[in-house]
Design a protein around this motif. Structure first.
Motif, PDB file in Angstrom:
ATOM      1  N   LEU A 220       0.882  -1.367   0.125  1.00  0.00           N
ATOM      2  CA  LEU A 220       0.025  -0.060   0.025  1.00  0.00           C
ATOM      3  C   LEU A 220       0.970   1.159   0.083  1.00  0.00           C
ATOM      4  N   ALA A 221       0.229   2.222  -0.491  1.00  0.00           N
ATOM      5  CA  ALA A 221       0.971   3.849  -0.516  1.00  0.00           C
ATOM      6  C   ALA A 221       0.309   4.538   0.362  1.00  0.00           C
ATOM      7  N   GLU A 222       1.126   5.137   1.095  1.00  0.00           N
ATOM      8  CA  GLU A 222       0.363   6.165   2.082  1.00  0.00           C
ATOM      9  C   GLU A 222      -0.270   7.538   1.355  1.00  0.00           C
ATOM     10  N   VAL A 223      -1.103   7.789   1.943  1.00  0.00           N
ATOM     11  CA  VAL A 223      -2.480   8.859   1.450  1.00  0.00           C
ATOM     12  C   VAL A 223      -2.323   9.897   2.483  1.00  0.00           C
ATOM     13  N   ARG A 224      -1.807  11.211   2.261  1.00  0.00           N
ATOM     14  CA  ARG A 224      -1.927  12.307   3.247  1.00  0.00           C
ATOM     15  C   ARG A 224      -2.195  13.646   2.411  1.00  0.00           C
ATOM     16  N   LEU A 225      -3.357  14.203   2.865  1.00  0.00           N
ATOM     17  CA  LEU A 225      -3.671  15.498   2.146  1.00  0.00           C
ATOM     18  C   LEU A 225      -4.545  16.541   3.138  1.00  0.00           C
ATOM     19  N   ASP A 226      -4.367  17.770   3.066  1.00  0.00           N
ATOM     20  CA  ASP A 226      -5.024  18.865   3.659  1.00  0.00           C
ATOM     21  C   ASP A 226      -5.676  19.558   2.645  1.00  0.00           C
ATOM     22  N   ASP A 268     -13.837   5.919  -7.339  1.00  0.00           N
ATOM     23  CA  ASP A 268     -14.022   5.429  -8.663  1.00  0.00           C
ATOM     24  C   ASP A 268     -13.293   6.427  -9.569  1.00  0.00           C
ATOM     25  N   GLN A 269     -13.427   7.682  -9.535  1.00  0.00           N
ATOM     26  CA  GLN A 269     -13.177   8.731 -10.387  1.00  0.00           C
ATOM     27  C   GLN A 269     -11.512   8.797 -10.389  1.00  0.00           C
ATOM     28  N   ALA A 270     -11.008   8.501  -9.160  1.00  0.00           N
ATOM     29  CA  ALA A 270      -9.399   8.706  -8.865  1.00  0.00           C
ATOM     30  C   ALA A 270      -8.997   7.567  -9.807  1.00  0.00           C
ATOM     31  N   PHE A 271      -9.555   6.488  -9.829  1.00  0.00           N
ATOM     32  CA  PHE A 271      -8.692   4.916 -10.335  1.00  0.00           C
ATOM     33  C   PHE A 271      -9.409   4.860 -11.800  1.00  0.00           C
ATOM     34  N   ARG A 272     -10.085   5.799 -12.377  1.00  0.00           N
ATOM     35  CA  ARG A 272     -10.703   5.459 -13.545  1.00  0.00           C
ATOM     36  C   ARG A 272      -9.535   5.415 -14.821  1.00  0.00           C
ATOM     37  N   ASP A 273      -9.649   4.288 -15.423  1.00  0.00           N
ATOM     38  CA  ASP A 273      -8.779   3.910 -16.611  1.00  0.00           C
ATOM     39  C   ASP A 273      -7.487   3.584 -16.231  1.00  0.00           C
ATOM     40  N   ILE A 274      -7.272   3.340 -14.876  1.00  0.00           N
ATOM     41  CA  ILE A 274      -5.984   2.756 -14.569  1.00  0.00           C
ATOM     42  C   ILE A 274      -6.006   1.386 -13.528  1.00  0.00           C
ATOM     43  N   THR A 275      -7.244   1.038 -13.707  1.00  0.00           N
ATOM     44  CA  THR A 275      -7.526  -0.318 -12.851  1.00  0.00           C
ATOM     45  C   THR A 275      -8.440  -1.179 -13.969  1.00  0.00           C
ATOM     46  N   PRO A 276      -8.403  -2.317 -13.900  1.00  0.00           N
ATOM     47  CA  PRO A 276      -9.075  -3.322 -14.855  1.00  0.00           C
ATOM     48  C   PRO A 276     -10.699  -2.959 -14.424  1.00  0.00           C
ATOM     49  N   ARG A 318     -10.469  12.553  -4.346  1.00  0.00           N
ATOM     50  CA  ARG A 318     -10.065  12.108  -5.663  1.00  0.00           C
ATOM     51  C   ARG A 318      -8.571  12.765  -5.761  1.00  0.00           C
ATOM     52  N   ILE A 319      -8.298  14.063  -5.406  1.00  0.00           N
ATOM     53  CA  ILE A 319      -7.052  14.580  -5.409  1.00  0.00           C
ATOM     54  C   ILE A 319      -6.064  13.687  -4.712  1.00  0.00           C
ATOM     55  N   ALA A 320      -6.599  13.262  -3.448  1.00  0.00           N
ATOM     56  CA  ALA A 320      -5.786  12.878  -2.309  1.00  0.00           C
ATOM     57  C   ALA A 320      -5.172  11.570  -2.985  1.00  0.00           C
ATOM     58  N   LEU A 321      -6.013  10.881  -3.515  1.00  0.00           N
ATOM     59  CA  LEU A 321      -5.659   9.624  -3.938  1.00  0.00           C
ATOM     60  C   LEU A 321      -4.566   9.646  -5.128  1.00  0.00           C
ATOM     61  N   LYS A 322      -4.918  10.285  -6.201  1.00  0.00           N
ATOM     62  CA  LYS A 322      -4.297  10.731  -7.422  1.00  0.00           C
ATOM     63  C   LYS A 322      -3.020  11.095  -6.958  1.00  0.00           C
ATOM     64  N   SER A 323      -2.912  11.986  -6.004  1.00  0.00           N
ATOM     65  CA  SER A 323      -1.473  12.774  -5.465  1.00  0.00           C
ATOM     66  C   SER A 323      -0.597  11.453  -4.934  1.00  0.00           C
ATOM     67  N   LEU A 325      -0.677   8.266  -5.312  1.00  0.00           N
ATOM     68  CA  LEU A 325      -0.180   7.254  -6.546  1.00  0.00           C
ATOM     69  C   LEU A 325       0.960   7.875  -7.204  1.00  0.00           C
ATOM     70  N   MET A 326       0.787   9.085  -7.665  1.00  0.00           N
ATOM     71  CA  MET A 326       1.988   9.825  -8.485  1.00  0.00           C
ATOM     72  C   MET A 326       2.969   9.928  -7.580  1.00  0.00           C
ATOM     73  N   GLU A 327       2.949  10.241  -6.271  1.00  0.00           N
ATOM     74  CA  GLU A 327       4.135  10.265  -5.464  1.00  0.00           C
ATOM     75  C   GLU A 327       4.714   9.000  -5.135  1.00  0.00           C
ATOM     76  N   HIS A 328       4.343   7.976  -5.514  1.00  0.00           N
ATOM     77  CA  HIS A 328       4.790   6.500  -5.101  1.00  0.00           C
ATOM     78  C   HIS A 328       5.172   5.946  -6.692  1.00  0.00           C
ATOM     79  N   GLY A 329       5.207   6.701  -7.631  1.00  0.00           N
ATOM     80  CA  GLY A 329       5.452   6.315  -8.990  1.00  0.00           C
ATOM     81  C   GLY A 329       4.403   5.233  -9.531  1.00  0.00           C
ATOM     82  N   MET A 330       3.058   5.424  -9.004  1.00  0.00           N
ATOM     83  CA  MET A 330       2.074   4.289  -9.495  1.00  0.00           C
ATOM     84  C   MET A 330       1.072   4.768 -10.575  1.00  0.00           C
ATOM     85  N   MET A 331       1.261   6.162 -11.025  1.00  0.00           N
ATOM     86  CA  MET A 331       0.389   6.616 -12.054  1.00  0.00           C
ATOM     87  C   MET A 331       1.238   6.242 -13.346  1.00  0.00           C
TER      88      MET A 331
END
Length: 592
Positions: A220-226, A268-276, A318-323, A325-331
């Motif tokens: 798992l990747a850590e999520v952290r956002l204000d 669902d919006q955060a993971f659209r087009d990047i999960t089966p 949505r922004i927290a999840l995408k951030s 994934l990008m921070e951990h090189g998963m996007m």
């Protein structure tokens, strides 16, 4: 006489219990919430018969004196709010004062509590009648014992599901609180067997490991956002680690486990087009927000909340999840291509130009399983397999086949191939294990597992514990390709085996399968799930390290792997594919 009359207290409580207490899991949920609100650092839950016969919840919270204990058994008696205005800033899990009297109206309840180590106040309640108080020694905190749930409402009792289902519901609730409150040590036992235990160390990832398993927690990747006045924290899985349901998505608002359409849509919006398609990421997300901006008094079970500003909550998640994934090189972007084995950048890519995978997808040869079965001499029972139709399926990792050229097999264990993206090394055993697993659990449609009929039926002898476990899960074992039935005592007669088990002792494989299930049961103290059986069976039936493969077999395995929903991890969490990109190779030999 007047036709309108007041109901007696017992009937009123039973009506209220219908909203609060639906099943044993409801009782556990309410009592655990009370324990957490009382500041507990240790919570013990004991069940007998999945909670039908007995539920015991002990906590080391602040406890109560005699007056508070008596008052807590009255409807709408609570220490958590004082007026309607307090509903606008609720920070506790409970606040309505309905749980204890509702539970007591449909069971035989014993409340034992004290504010300090020593003498405890003990109250017995039956049919909503509180008996005379008594005393007993014990530690600080509160213990609630609920016996014979629904003994006085048999109609409710008959609607309970099987013990396995009811226990699963209890585990689901306790798992959520154990992860959300990592500083609290949870222990749940069922019929004196440990089902769940957490350390209470305060580390959320450690709590996730205790509940979901170490391998899953590590991925798992850590999520952290204000953002927008909300603090979001937690963990999320990378796009290639998914589940077929939302069961592993835990959402909390101010420590309360919730389900809302807004939060679900944001995920669902955060993971659209990047999960089966029809696969869902794992997620633990804690949302801290000013209580005045969220309404928790929406449903009787307090499982739903309503945000004052739904749009802001949606965007923040949505922004927290995408951030994260990008921070951990998963996007799937340019920077993360190498780290994500390149194929993530080509999700839902077009048909490969230099490799015609359709030529390997003939109905007469749907998988390596059938190729292995063809080498056997005995008659084979064929299971109809529909023709492969690439146009009708989402193939997010088909780029594994771009320019595919099999170079060979290394150490009879690894397939070495060249693609347009670089050098690919595949572990043949775990790759085949992933393919078989997806057939077994239905991800790839109709099962490709075929049976090999034995010329002479064989007898499998087991110890008593193994025989009982196999009897409970017999249909699931049959579904993975074995034809067997009880043969008296602890014996089973085996008439057919999965065709993939070429040149292997079928009884040894079946015994190993049962032994692993027994070991998992002893370790986790619970009956193995159908998914565990699929995972173990796919491992046993897959080609092994050391098995030589021909070029067509290796090509076929690569094609099957590219059409799976996750060609990077086997069901056990071990890596399948390693890609060394062209750029990396050239840099290694100083050609760039």
């Amino acid at each position: 006489m007047s036709r309108v009359h007041l109901l007696d207290l017992h009937t009123v409580n039973q009506i209220a219990a219908g909203e609060v207490v639906e099943r044993p899991a409801s009782v556990v949920k309410e009592l655990v919430e009370n324990a957490l609100d009382a500041g507990a650092r240790r919570i013990e839950i004991d069940l007998i018969d999945s909670g039908r016969s007995l539920i015991r919840v002990f906590d080391d919270g602040i406890g109560m004196d005699l007056d508070d204990a008596r008052q807590s058994l009255q409807r709408h008696a609570t220490s958590k709010i004082g007026s309607v205005d307090d509903l606008q800033r609720v920070r506790t899990l409970g606040f309505r004062g309905e749980a204890l009297p509702s539970i007591a109206s449909v069971s035989r309840l014993t409340l034992s509590t004290t504010r300090a180590d020593g003498l405890r106040t003990v109250l017995h309640v039956e049919d909503s009648k509180i008996g005379a108080p008594s005393g007993a020694s014990g530690p600080k905190g509160t213990e609630v014992i609920v016996e014979d749930l629904f003994y006085n409402t048999p109609a409710r009792l008959k609607f309970l599901k099987s013990d396995t289902t009811e226990l699963g519901q209890v585990l689901e609730h306790v798992s959520r609180y154990a992860i959300a409150y990592p500083h609290v040590a949870f222990q749940l036992t069922h019929n004196a067997q440990t089902g769940l235990k957490t350390s209470g160390s305060g580390d959320m990832q450690e709590a996730i490991s205790d509940v979901w398993g170490r391998d899953m927690a590590r991925s798992l990747a850590e999520v952290r956002l204000d953002a927008a006045g909300m603090e979001l924290s937690g963990f999320v899985s990378p796009p290639h680690i998914t589940k077929p349901t939302r069961a592993y998505q835990y959402l909390f608002v101010n420590g309360r486990p919730v389900r809302t359409r807004t939060l679900t849509a944001a995920i669902d919006q955060a993971f659209r087009d990047i999960t089966p398609e029809k696969r869902f990421p794992l997620l633990v997300l804690m949302i801290e927000i000013d209580p005045s901006r969220v309404d928790v008094n929406v449903s009787p079970t307090k499982s739903e909340v309503k945000f004052q500003q739904e749009g802001q909550a949606f965007d923040a998640i949505r922004i927290a999840l995408k951030s994260a994934l990008m921070e951990h090189g998963m996007m799937p972007n340019a920077a993360g291509v190498a780290a994500a084995n390149e194929a993530l950048a080509a999700i839902r890519a077009a048909t490969p130009e230099t490799f015609d995978y359709r030529s390997f997808q003939q109905p007469t040869s749907p998988s390596l399983v059938e190729a292995a079965a063809a080498l056997l001499d005995s008659p084979m029972v064929e299971v109809p397999i529909p023709a492969f139709q690439p146009a009708d399926q989402a193939l997010p990792f088909i780029s594994l086949l771009d320019g595919l050229r099999i170079i060979g097999q290394a150490m009879n264990t690894f397939i070495v191939a060249e693609t347009k993206h670089g050098l690919v090394i595949v572990d043949q055993h775990v790759a085949h294990e992933r393919i078989l697993y997806e057939y077994l659990c239905g991800i790839k449609g109709t099962t490709a597992i075929e049976q090999q009929v034995l010329l002479v039926p064989q007898t499998l002898h087991l110890d008593r514990r193994s025989a009982v476990l196999l009897r409970e899960r017999l249909q699931e074992v049959i579904d993975v390709g074995f034809d067997l039935e009880p043969f008296g005592g602890e014996s089973y007669v085996v008439r057919a085996i999965p065709a993939a088990l070429k040149n292997r002792d079928p009884l040894k494989v079946l015994r190993d399968l049962v032994d692993e299930l027994v070991e998992a049961t002893v370790t986790r103290r619970l009956v193995p799930t159908r998914e565990q059986i699929w995972i173990t069976s796919s491992c046993k039936m897959a080609v092994k390290a050391g098995d030589p493969l021909s070029l067509p077999e290796m090509e076929k395995l690569m094609v099957d792997l590219a059409t799976t929903e996750n060609p990077y991890l086997c069901p056990h969490g071990r890596p399948i594919t390693v890609t060394l990109s062209k750029d990396a190779l050239f840099r290694m030999f100083k050609r760039t």
